[in-house]
Design a protein around this motif. Sequence first.
Motif, short mmCIF file in Angstrom:
data_model
loop_
_atom_site.label_atom_id
_atom_site.label_comp_id
_atom_site.label_asym_id
_atom_site.label_seq_id
_atom_site.Cartn_x
_atom_site.Cartn_y
_atom_site.Cartn_z
N ASP A 1 0.82 -1.21 0.00
CA ASP A 1 0.00 0.00 0.00
C ASP A 1 0.85 1.26 0.00
OD1 ASP A 1 -2.73 -0.13 -0.16
OD2 ASP A 1 -2.92 -0.99 1.86
N ASP A 2 0.70 2.09 -1.00
CA ASP A 2 1.35 3.41 -1.04
C ASP A 2 2.83 3.37 -0.67
OD1 ASP A 2 -1.18 4.43 -1.56
OD2 ASP A 2 -1.62 4.63 0.58
N THR B 1 6.61 3.95 -0.76
CA THR B 1 7.61 4.82 -1.36
C THR B 1 8.95 4.56 -0.68
OG1 THR B 1 6.00 6.53 -1.89
CG2 THR B 1 8.30 7.22 -1.78
N TRP C 1 7.93 4.88 -6.22
CA TRP C 1 6.97 5.95 -5.96
C TRP C 1 5.59 5.35 -5.75
CZ3 TRP C 1 6.82 10.32 -3.96
CH2 TRP C 1 7.63 11.41 -4.34
N ASP C 2 5.06 5.45 -4.58
CA ASP C 2 3.64 5.20 -4.36
C ASP C 2 3.14 3.91 -5.02
OD1 ASP C 2 1.30 6.02 -3.15
OD2 ASP C 2 0.52 6.87 -5.02
N ASP D 1 1.14 0.59 -5.24
CA ASP D 1 0.03 -0.22 -4.74
C ASP D 1 0.05 -1.53 -5.50
OD1 ASP D 1 -1.39 1.50 -2.86
OD2 ASP D 1 -1.66 2.80 -4.61
N ALA E 1 7.48 5.67 3.25
CA ALA E 1 6.03 5.72 3.42
C ALA E 1 5.42 4.41 2.96
CB ALA E 1 5.43 6.88 2.62
N GLY E 2 4.22 4.12 3.43
CA GLY E 2 3.50 2.96 2.96
C GLY E 2 3.62 1.75 3.86
N SER E 3 2.86 0.70 3.50
CA SER E 3 2.87 -0.50 4.34
C SER E 3 2.77 -1.74 3.48
CB SER E 3 1.71 -0.45 5.33
OG SER E 3 0.50 -0.52 4.60
N LYS F 1 7.40 3.70 -10.77
CA LYS F 1 5.99 3.53 -10.43
C LYS F 1 5.52 2.18 -10.95
CE LYS F 1 4.42 8.29 -10.52
NZ LYS F 1 3.47 9.17 -11.19
#
Lengths: 257, 386
Positions: A22-23, A25, A35-36, A38, A72-74, A227
């Motif tokens: 998830d999200d 980065t 980058w981000d 998913d 960031a993210g999980s 991405k």
Amino acid sequence: MAQSSETNKNETSVGAIAVKVDDLTVAYNYKPVLWDIDLEIPEGVLMAIVGPNGAGKSTLIKSILGILKPIAGSVEIFGKPYEKQRQIVAYVPQKGSVDWDFPTTALDVVTMGTYGSLGWIKRPGQKEKKAALEALEKVGMLPFKNRQISQLSGGQQQRIFLARALVQNASIYFMDEPFQGVDATTEIAIINILKELRKAGKTVIVVHHDLQTVPEYFDWVTFLNVKKIATGPVKDIFNDDNLTKTYGINYKVSIQE
Amino acid sequence: MSNAQIEIQLIASLVAIACAIPGTFLVLRKMAMISDAISHSILPGIVIGFFITQDLNSPLLILLAALTGIITVVLVEYIQKTGLVKEDTAIGLVFPILFSIGVIMIAKNANDVHLDVDAVLLGELAFAPFDRLIIAGLDVGPKSLWIIGSILIITIGLLLAFFKELKVSTFDAGLSAALGFSPAVIHYGLMTVSSVTTVGAFDAVGAILVVALMIAPAATAYLLTNELKRMLIYAICFGVFSAIAGYWLAHVLDASIAGSITTMLGLLFLVVYLFAPRKGIIAVMYREKQQRTEVSLLTFLLHLKNHSEERERHVNHLNEHINWQKVRSKTVLDLALKNNMIQFDKNIVSLTEKGEQFTSQAIDYIITNQDNKIEHMKDDFFLFRG
């Protein structure tokens, strides 16, 4: 997609998600390399991660496995954080990431795969040795068990790494370019083992370079270039459009089917 | 031997063992220079510790000094992480600065500290037996012996407990992290043990010998074995041997004990470097020479296989046809005959059945590079050993 994995899915929860990103980065020295992202990887697929050099393919695997810390993210493995699911995840790093002159034998390297289930301090015993010997047998390396690892060819070293992952008896396998620098025989041997794993209902995620072999080897694919470009069944999304989006140039690949 | 002599050798041997254990892992992690950095930069820690405790052998001083060692490692890694300088440069920046802070502190307080820079660099093993540990009025031996003995017991305990973790994180940090054995925890654990050992050994053998005792025995052992446990045992043996032999060398030459031990370490490494059975210089040169001869042999056999005309295979014309000098031709012919690969029939050379088979297999291997087919030939021929 292989029928066997379909039936397997029906046995467990239908359409279970093995890996959920998830999200995500990730940055090296403040320069983002992912980058981000998913991403949802269904259980029981044999998936290739493809993309140009520097696309962040290895980084993606390393961040899922907690080797790199994302900014960031999980990540979830079957709905739980990786730290709680170590026992069901196996990892094959790039062959070049270790020093093959390290003073140890093939059997010893494979035994390292059992360390995770042992936990801290406890030493491997007869049970672990037996599991390691079985894994060596499976990759056809039993005659070389006492060979010092620098005395093995590149293909043999890759098989040792594969055996080390097999010994973990995991549900999800992450492999970073297992076909790099191996001869044709080893490549076939490795892909057969990967297909066997999928048949047994395991999820296998492979960083892959050779686009020609994607349709032949894999049933699921993720296109990555910093991405996420696309992810899904090979037969639906492995096309010139996605290849062009990923590799930036007008990429044509002859799909052998 | 007097008691003092036995005590000195005992201290030197325990120091050698305590150094060889972390040293083996430092060598395998390609971090030999870190031990050099630690051994120098603990100096300010020792001086500050001495101001506080007024006792060079106090455990608090050892911990404070070891902390300086850890700070060195952290600083080096921090500077390196900025990406502005490389690791070796970062090491070269950090430890001289910390060391010179220590030197200045000693100079400014020369009256209060019984440390001088010579002793720091080379130690004063000869005086170690004079500083006794007295418990309830009873002399239980030199203080240094107790200090290094305690450190050694802790080191061995940690090694036995975390051997598997040390091995996997040294060989494959990525796998180690994925399995849940944090490489950072193990790294700093090893750095702490290295620092504590360095401080404990420092008083007895000085900063330079500490580095030698950590690195030289492990580097020597590395040339002799392919197994981590054996490497540890060999390194310990080499360390103890050099410690005792070095002591007697110093005795005979009436020279510095630390200097003599280091000399022994260097000599031992040189001998193994030259004569180690597989990785030694002479073995490598011999292997390369054999490989060259075997390539020639294969060329020769291939020539015989490809030419059925008698003039190409006449023993007197071989030199011209293959364009070799006499010595080389003779070596190759001898090797082929020794292995029953060729036969003579009225000065005409031809391949035997074994020669035919060998040639096909070897060519097949060179073309396909499939190892499993030539496993049985590896023992007899260097050519196939990579």
